[in-house]
Design an enzyme around this catalytic site. Structure first.
Site, PDB file in Angstrom:
ATOM      1  N   HIS A 202       0.810  -1.233   0.000  1.00  0.00           N
ATOM      2  CA  HIS A 202       0.000   0.000   0.000  1.00  0.00           C
ATOM      3  C   HIS A 202       0.838   1.275   0.000  1.00  0.00           C
ATOM      4  O   HIS A 202       0.293   2.360  -0.117  1.00  0.00           O
ATOM      5  CB  HIS A 202      -1.025  -0.015   1.134  1.00  0.00           C
ATOM      6  CG  HIS A 202      -0.482   0.237   2.508  1.00  0.00           C
ATOM      7  ND1 HIS A 202      -0.607   1.444   3.142  1.00  0.00           N
ATOM      8  CD2 HIS A 202       0.185  -0.566   3.376  1.00  0.00           C
ATOM      9  CE1 HIS A 202      -0.059   1.375   4.343  1.00  0.00           C
ATOM     10  NE2 HIS A 202       0.432   0.165   4.507  1.00  0.00           N
ATOM     11  N   THR A 238      -4.165 -20.093   1.686  1.00  0.00           N
ATOM     12  CA  THR A 238      -4.426 -19.846   0.262  1.00  0.00           C
ATOM     13  C   THR A 238      -3.985 -18.434  -0.093  1.00  0.00           C
ATOM     14  O   THR A 238      -4.311 -17.481   0.624  1.00  0.00           O
ATOM     15  CB  THR A 238      -5.920 -20.059  -0.039  1.00  0.00           C
ATOM     16  OG1 THR A 238      -6.244 -21.394   0.343  1.00  0.00           O
ATOM     17  CG2 THR A 238      -6.225 -19.852  -1.512  1.00  0.00           C
ATOM     18  N   CYS A 324       1.077   5.440  12.674  1.00  0.00           N
ATOM     19  CA  CYS A 324       0.899   4.374  13.647  1.00  0.00           C
ATOM     20  C   CYS A 324       0.941   4.900  15.081  1.00  0.00           C
ATOM     21  O   CYS A 324       0.676   4.160  16.007  1.00  0.00           O
ATOM     22  CB  CYS A 324       1.969   3.310  13.471  1.00  0.00           C
ATOM     23  SG  CYS A 324       1.929   2.632  11.831  1.00  0.00           S
TER      24      CYS A 324
HETATM   25  N1  PLP Z   1       8.003   0.053   8.195  1.00  0.00           N
HETATM   26  C1  PLP Z   1       7.966   1.351   7.849  1.00  0.00           C
HETATM   27  C2  PLP Z   1       9.249   2.100   7.718  1.00  0.00           C
HETATM   28  C3  PLP Z   1       6.751   1.989   7.608  1.00  0.00           C
HETATM   29  O1  PLP Z   1       6.718   3.275   7.274  1.00  0.00           O
HETATM   30  C4  PLP Z   1       5.565   1.237   7.757  1.00  0.00           C
HETATM   31  C5  PLP Z   1       4.244   1.881   7.570  1.00  0.00           C
HETATM   32  O2  PLP Z   1       4.083   3.078   7.758  1.00  0.00           O
HETATM   33  C6  PLP Z   1       5.664  -0.114   8.102  1.00  0.00           C
HETATM   34  C7  PLP Z   1       6.893  -0.672   8.317  1.00  0.00           C
HETATM   35  C8  PLP Z   1       4.438  -0.958   8.259  1.00  0.00           C
HETATM   36  O3  PLP Z   1       3.914  -1.277   6.998  1.00  0.00           O
HETATM   37  P1  PLP Z   1       2.375  -1.768   6.858  1.00  0.00           P
HETATM   38  O4  PLP Z   1       1.542  -0.536   7.029  1.00  0.00           O
HETATM   39  O5  PLP Z   1       2.310  -2.350   5.505  1.00  0.00           O
HETATM   40  O6  PLP Z   1       2.156  -2.747   7.929  1.00  0.00           O
END
Ligand code: PLP
Length: 379
Positions: A202, A238, A324
């Protein structure tokens, strides 16, 4: 008018990816593990998609293991890499500015008896190779260092770090979180010299729910998920063929456009800094952030949550740090020795290949409005 400037949080799904997913769901919906023609057609499609994704990353198809996202890839890389080398010792080295997908896994490993060294960032938001060398021990099992930091846009010295780690002891496994670097910078896992590498769909105009872990050929790891033996026995279940088809379509386009995308992103970043310098000179850049798509900024004295809300009300979408964190203070900004007003006013803008100068003008004008209408406080 709107301006979507949060492409490090997620990107819009490109038409090619959406069409590939739709086609796979409607026409090629068979289970690749079945033997009749519909299933075999799905298997052929899956093999072709894996080849495309491997070509975009610059590795062999068998080195790609599909996961659900970057977070999952990071979790498995640390857990399985550490497990693979635990006979060497129970020491891991990472950096204090990794994504939570790495940090939280490290905290859990610590609670299980592992010792983890977190390399501190310097003022530029990078880490020092001599700190890394000083942290290496005979019992070090694994090193994990991200390629591009998601909050600062710093490009970390992964290639040099991996070379020094392997020179110290070639059995130490090296993982890099390349989620923010993939199809933004040119690299291959082999050139970086890493054993494990995480990517996510994404962030590159594929849908959410698909990621991959590169596992260097010849590196035996324990299975992540047990069951029907898909993904070379490593991750049963799957395969999500529609998401994989979309991931492949996004990779194909992203790879073909990489050089143009980099030029465009560099131009947009330069233009943003110039416009800010002229119209909102109080805005400061945080770190030297050399990745072309991420710009960390601060408006000292203002609160970033308020800025994000006010700009959002005007259709300008930026981030107060990593998505996050959900309002928690960013550990990355905490790790840099910024003043309190700088830390409180820190935010991130991030671009993609479609970001236009008009969007930047609108962002800067809206930031100007926020600066002029909100009350700053320097405490
Ligand atoms: N690692 C980094 C450096 C990211 O910026 C992010 C998402 O912001 C992730 C890992 C996590 O990826 P995902 O959102 O696909 O779990």
């Amino acid at each position: 008018m709107t301006a979507y400037l949060d492409n490090a949080a997620t990107t819009s799904v490109c038409k090619e990816a959406a069409e590939a997913a739709y086609r796979t769901m409607i026409e090629g919906f068979g289970n690749p593990s079945t033997q009749y023609s519909l299933g075999q057609q799905a298997k052929k499609q899956l093999d072709g998609d894996r080849k495309i994704i491997a070509a975009a990353l610059g590795c062999q198809p068998k080195e790609i293991t599909f996961t659900s996202c970057g977070t999952e890839s990071d979790n498995w890389a640390l857990r399985l890499g550490a497990e693979r080398n635990h006979h060497k010792g129970r020491h891991i080295i990472t950096t204090a500015i990794e994504h939570d997908a790495i940090l939280q896994t490290c905290y859990q490993l610590e609670s299980e008896g592992w010792d983890v060294t977190y390399l501190p960032p310097n003022q530029d938001g990078s880490v020092s190779l001599s700190d890394l060398e000083a942290a290496l021990r005979p019992e070090t099992a694994l090193v994990s260092m991200m390629l591009v930091n998601n909050e600062l846009g710093t490009v970390l010295p992964v290639q040099e770090a991996a070379a020094r780690v392997k020179h110290y002891d070639r059995r130490i496994l090296f993982h890099t979180d390349a989620v923010q670097a993939f199809l933004k910078l040119p690299f291959t896992p082999a050139k970086l010299g890493v054993d494990l590498l995480s990517i996510s769909g994404h962030k590159i105009h594929a849908p959410k729910g698909i990621g991959a872990l590169y596992i260097r050929a010849g590196l035996p790891l324990k299975p992540m998920i047990l069951g029907g033996g898909q993904e070379n026995g490593l991750r049963s279940g799957t395969e999500p063929t529609a998401q994989i088809a979309a991931f492949a379509a996004a990779c194909e386009l992203g790879k073909a456009q990489l050089t143009d995308t980099m030029t465009h992103l560099e131009d947009i970043k330069r233009y943003t800094l110039e416009q800010l310098h002229t119209l909102v000179p109080e805005a400061e850049q945080i770190g030297s952030g050399s990745a072309p798509h991420i710009l960390a900024l601060t408006l000292p004295g203002y609160k970033s949550e308020v800025l994000v809300r006010v700009l959002g009300d005007h259709g300008v979408f930026i981030s107060a740090g990593s998505a996050c964190h959900r309002g928690k203070a960013s550990h990355v900004y905490e790790a840099l020795s910024l003043s309190k007003p700088q830390r409180n006013g820190a935010f991130r803008v991030s671009f993609d290949r479609n970001t236009s100068r008009e969007e930047i003008d609108y962002f800067v004008a809206t930031l100007q409005y926020a600066r002029d209408t909100l009350f700053p406080s320097m405490s």
